[in-house]
Design an enzyme around this catalytic site. Structure first.
Site, PDB file in Angstrom:
ATOM      1  N   GLY A   7     -17.926  24.238 -16.950  1.00 33.82           N
ATOM      2  CA  GLY A   7     -16.565  23.697 -17.068  1.00 33.82           C
ATOM      3  C   GLY A   7     -16.197  22.960 -15.804  1.00 33.82           C
ATOM      4  O   GLY A   7     -16.893  23.041 -14.789  1.00 33.82           O
ATOM      5  N   GLY A  30     -15.018  22.704 -12.666  1.00 32.47           N
ATOM      6  CA  GLY A  30     -14.691  23.667 -11.625  1.00 32.47           C
ATOM      7  C   GLY A  30     -13.878  23.053 -10.499  1.00 32.47           C
ATOM      8  O   GLY A  30     -13.300  23.756  -9.672  1.00 32.47           O
ATOM      9  N   ARG A  86     -11.395   9.491 -10.927  1.00 34.75           N
ATOM     10  CA  ARG A  86     -12.341   8.739 -11.747  1.00 34.75           C
ATOM     11  C   ARG A  86     -11.784   8.573 -13.147  1.00 34.75           C
ATOM     12  O   ARG A  86     -10.912   9.324 -13.576  1.00 34.75           O
ATOM     13  CB  ARG A  86     -13.727   9.393 -11.736  1.00 34.75           C
ATOM     14  CG  ARG A  86     -13.759  10.762 -12.333  1.00 34.75           C
ATOM     15  CD  ARG A  86     -15.187  11.318 -12.292  1.00 34.75           C
ATOM     16  NE  ARG A  86     -15.196  12.664 -12.815  1.00 34.75           N
ATOM     17  CZ  ARG A  86     -16.262  13.456 -12.796  1.00 34.75           C
ATOM     18  NH1 ARG A  86     -17.390  13.052 -12.269  1.00 34.75           N
ATOM     19  NH2 ARG A  86     -16.210  14.670 -13.301  1.00 34.75           N
ATOM     20  N   ASP A 115     -25.151  19.330 -18.656  1.00 35.22           N
ATOM     21  CA  ASP A 115     -23.700  19.219 -18.427  1.00 35.22           C
ATOM     22  C   ASP A 115     -23.370  17.952 -17.648  1.00 35.22           C
ATOM     23  O   ASP A 115     -22.197  17.621 -17.484  1.00 35.22           O
ATOM     24  CB  ASP A 115     -23.166  20.449 -17.683  1.00 35.22           C
ATOM     25  CG  ASP A 115     -23.986  20.792 -16.455  1.00 35.22           C
ATOM     26  OD1 ASP A 115     -25.163  21.141 -16.611  1.00 35.22           O
ATOM     27  OD2 ASP A 115     -23.466  20.675 -15.330  1.00 35.22           O
ATOM     28  N   ASP A 143     -21.152  12.135 -12.991  1.00 36.14           N
ATOM     29  CA  ASP A 143     -21.410  13.169 -11.982  1.00 36.14           C
ATOM     30  C   ASP A 143     -22.446  12.749 -10.940  1.00 36.14           C
ATOM     31  O   ASP A 143     -23.585  13.224 -10.923  1.00 36.14           O
ATOM     32  CB  ASP A 143     -21.814  14.498 -12.638  1.00 36.14           C
ATOM     33  CG  ASP A 143     -20.595  15.254 -13.140  1.00 36.14           C
ATOM     34  OD1 ASP A 143     -19.506  14.647 -13.195  1.00 36.14           O
ATOM     35  OD2 ASP A 143     -20.720  16.438 -13.483  1.00 36.14           O
TER      36      ASP A 143
HETATM   37  P1  AMP Z   1     -22.245  19.391 -10.366  1.00 33.43           P
HETATM   38  O1  AMP Z   1     -23.642  19.735  -9.929  1.00 33.43           O
HETATM   39  O2  AMP Z   1     -21.402  18.742  -9.322  1.00 33.43           O
HETATM   40  O3  AMP Z   1     -22.256  18.606 -11.635  1.00 33.43           O
HETATM   41  O4  AMP Z   1     -21.518  20.777 -10.644  1.00 33.43           O
HETATM   42  C1  AMP Z   1     -22.003  21.799 -11.493  1.00 33.43           C
HETATM   43  C2  AMP Z   1     -20.887  22.775 -11.824  1.00 33.43           C
HETATM   44  O5  AMP Z   1     -20.389  23.400 -10.654  1.00 33.43           O
HETATM   45  C3  AMP Z   1     -19.681  22.148 -12.492  1.00 33.43           C
HETATM   46  O6  AMP Z   1     -19.166  23.056 -13.411  1.00 33.43           O
HETATM   47  C4  AMP Z   1     -18.735  21.927 -11.337  1.00 33.43           C
HETATM   48  O7  AMP Z   1     -17.404  21.855 -11.747  1.00 33.43           O
HETATM   49  C5  AMP Z   1     -19.000  23.159 -10.491  1.00 33.43           C
HETATM   50  N1  AMP Z   1     -18.702  22.927  -9.069  1.00 33.43           N
HETATM   51  C6  AMP Z   1     -19.391  22.170  -8.203  1.00 33.43           C
HETATM   52  N2  AMP Z   1     -18.835  22.188  -6.977  1.00 33.43           N
HETATM   53  C7  AMP Z   1     -17.749  22.984  -7.067  1.00 33.43           C
HETATM   54  C8  AMP Z   1     -16.743  23.412  -6.143  1.00 33.43           C
HETATM   55  N3  AMP Z   1     -16.748  23.041  -4.869  1.00 33.43           N
HETATM   56  N4  AMP Z   1     -15.778  24.232  -6.611  1.00 33.43           N
HETATM   57  C9  AMP Z   1     -15.770  24.631  -7.881  1.00 33.43           C
HETATM   58  N5  AMP Z   1     -16.678  24.278  -8.800  1.00 33.43           N
HETATM   59  C10 AMP Z   1     -17.664  23.459  -8.407  1.00 33.43           C
HETATM   60 MG    MG Z   2     -21.514  18.193 -13.145  1.00 35.12          MG
END
Ligand code: AMP
Ligand code: MG
Length: 504
Positions: A91, A93, A177, A258, A268
């Protein structure tokens, strides 16, 4: 003074039940917020004028301090296969969707604030994004768009003096974005895992209704299963997207399911990189120890991710209660078998154009492979080579500038005589070919070291001028920009020490 309240806000996603998201509001910065950069090209898509970037209300909105009237902010729920392993709940985050802004000509755009604080999906994270990763996404999404590849767009970056804790103390920032939708393959997978098949249907219906209206044509609905047609369209868009990435040398770095857009957008941006000295197995993500997401693995991973999506769609692919699950599997498989030939066709077409060839001939694949092999053996820069190939003169025995890019000059001479012969076969005209090639072979890409220089200036001196420069040239990467010649050259030696890894 402009107020973002005057934009036509809606939120069609919020009209679905709260099975699909959590309502949440952004957490403002603790210290004063400021606009770091604003993208007039993206602003225009939602009817926002460049001069409005100074509006205090806009800065407040884009830094999570105030919500526009009519917005309905939420964080989307999804799951996903990360590095091959299913993670049942992810989700948004750290991204919060404010709502959608509709525009008569360009349609409907979701606006998301990335780095705007905790959401119910933050898990162990802090909901924040650091300035350096925000700058990278801001610049690269615009670069990818300008290369003619579909992507989320960057509207603005805001910042403050708030600290964010990573391996060191860093500055936080928020990226705004925009995309018609941020729905991912994983948005479907989460409901398959939970056995909530009605939600899969609702989400697929939503996506078709709002984003694949072409699938609603009566002829199509009568002949075919709309969910199968949806899967086929997503398969086609994914094959095309990845063929485009490969053709420009773009490595995404974290192709988890995702991070795969249901609309076929690049989404992303994290530890991405562009191939420089050509190396098919290039790994841009420092934490990808096995090379799962290496450059040359991307087409295959695209298919893996499509198989994850197919699995999640199986319950709705069955047309009636009497259908056996096997039939749905067969239908999905049939579509998946089309992926590889389609990808190959797209990639071959793009690479033929990069070579300046108009007609397709049987020997083209070998000609390309021989060039790529030579480039790999000689560590030739991918972007520089293709751009310079536009200057190739068929009537010269030695094209010195090109030849000098190779240590194995005889090897290049042999290839270049085959290339000249191939060009002659279609009576190629050098100057016309150059014009064509310069429209497909960019002079400028976002090299990691260029982003790094811009980041260091921003972090150390709060000087955003380098972002301005990069933004400008990357928005027109096919132009010559003689005053920025050095930005098109080989990376300096220190560039090889830059390491980028997952979420920051
Ligand atoms: P990403 O690799 O950036 O696509 O992130 C993978 C997952 O981790 C997604 O669900 C993001 O929303 C969550 N996420 C990444 N960085 C953070 C953060 N600093 N705080 C909260 N959730 C995060
Ligand atoms: Mg992501």
């Amino acid at each position: 003074m402009f107020s973002p309240d005057t934009l036509p806000w809606t939120n069609s996603f919020a009209s679905l039940s709260d099975d699909f998201y959590s309502r949440v509001t952004p957490t403002p910065y603790k210290t004063d917020a400021r606009m770091l950069h604003f993208n007039p090209a993206a602003a225009e898509l939602i009817g926002l004028q460049a001069e409005n970037s100074n509006s205090p209300d806009l800065v407040k909105m884009l830094s999570g301090q105030s919500l526009p009237q009519g917005s309905d902010p939420l964080a989307m729920l999804y799951a996903g296969h990360q590095f091959g392993h299913f993670v049942p709940q992810l989700g948004d985050g750290r991204a919060i969707m404010l709502g959608e802004v509709s525009h008569e000509q360009t349609g409907k755009w979701e606006l998301q604030l990335k780095g705007s604080g905790l959401t119910p999906y933050s898990r162990d994270g802090d909901g924040r994004a650091v300035l350096r990763s925000t700058i990278r996404e801001y610049l690269c999404s615009e670069a990818i768009h300008s290369l003619g590849i579909r992507t989320t767009r960057a509207l603005a970056m805001t910042g403050s003096d708030d600290e964010v804790y990573r391996e060191r103390i860093e500055t936080g920032a928020i990226l705004t974005r925009m995309a018609p939708s941020h729905i991912r393959f994983g948005s479907f997978e989460v409901f398959f895992y939970r056995n909530q098949f009605e939600q899969i249907r609702t989400l697929a219906d939503y996506v078709i209704e709002h984003h694949f209206t072409e699938l609603k044509q009566p002829e199509l609905q009568q002949q075919a299963n709309p969910y199968l047609a949806l899967f086929e369209t997503v398969m086609r868009r994914t094959a095309r997207l990845i063929a485009q990435w490969q053709s420009v040398g773009f490595a995404h770095g974290v192709m988890n399911s995702d991070n795969m857009s249901i609309l076929g957008l690049t989404i992303d941006y994290g530890p991405f990189g562009f191939v420089e000295a050509y190396q098919p197995g290039y790994i841009c993500n420092h934490s990808d120890h096995s090379g799962r997401y290496a450059f040359d693995q991307q087409p295959e991973i695209g298919l893996f991710n499509l198989s994850c999506l197919a699995q999640a769609l199986l319950p709705v692919l069955m047309e009636s209660e009497d259908d056996s699950p096997d039939k749905a599997v067969e239908m999905a498989k049939d579509i998946m078998t089309q992926y590889q030939p389609l990808y190959i066709k797209e990639y071959a077409g793009l690479m033929r154009a990069k070579l300046g060839l108009v007609e397709a001939m049987p020997e083209d694949q070998t000609l390309l492979q021989e060039l790529l092999d030579l480039m790999q053996q000689n560590q030739v820069d991918y972007t520089i080579l293709f751009r310079k190939l536009g200057d190739f003169r068929s009537d010269e025995t030695q094209n010195h500038e090109l030849r000098d890019l190779f240590l194995d000059r005889e090897g290049f001479d042999q290839w270049s005589s085959r290339y000249a012969a191939r060009l002659a076969k279609e009576n190629s005209n050098d100057s016309e070919r150059k014009v064509r090639m310069n429209k497909i072979n960019p002079k400028f890409i976002l090299r990691n070291y260029l982003a790094e220089i811009a980041i260091r200036k921003a972090e150390d001196e709060k000087d955003y001028s380098e972002i301005d420069v990069l933004f400008k040239i990357l928005q027109q990467p096919f132009d010559e920009w003689p005053e920025f010649e050095s930005y098109a050259g080989h990376p300096p030696e220190w560039a090889s020490d830059i390491a980028v890894s997952c979420s920051s």
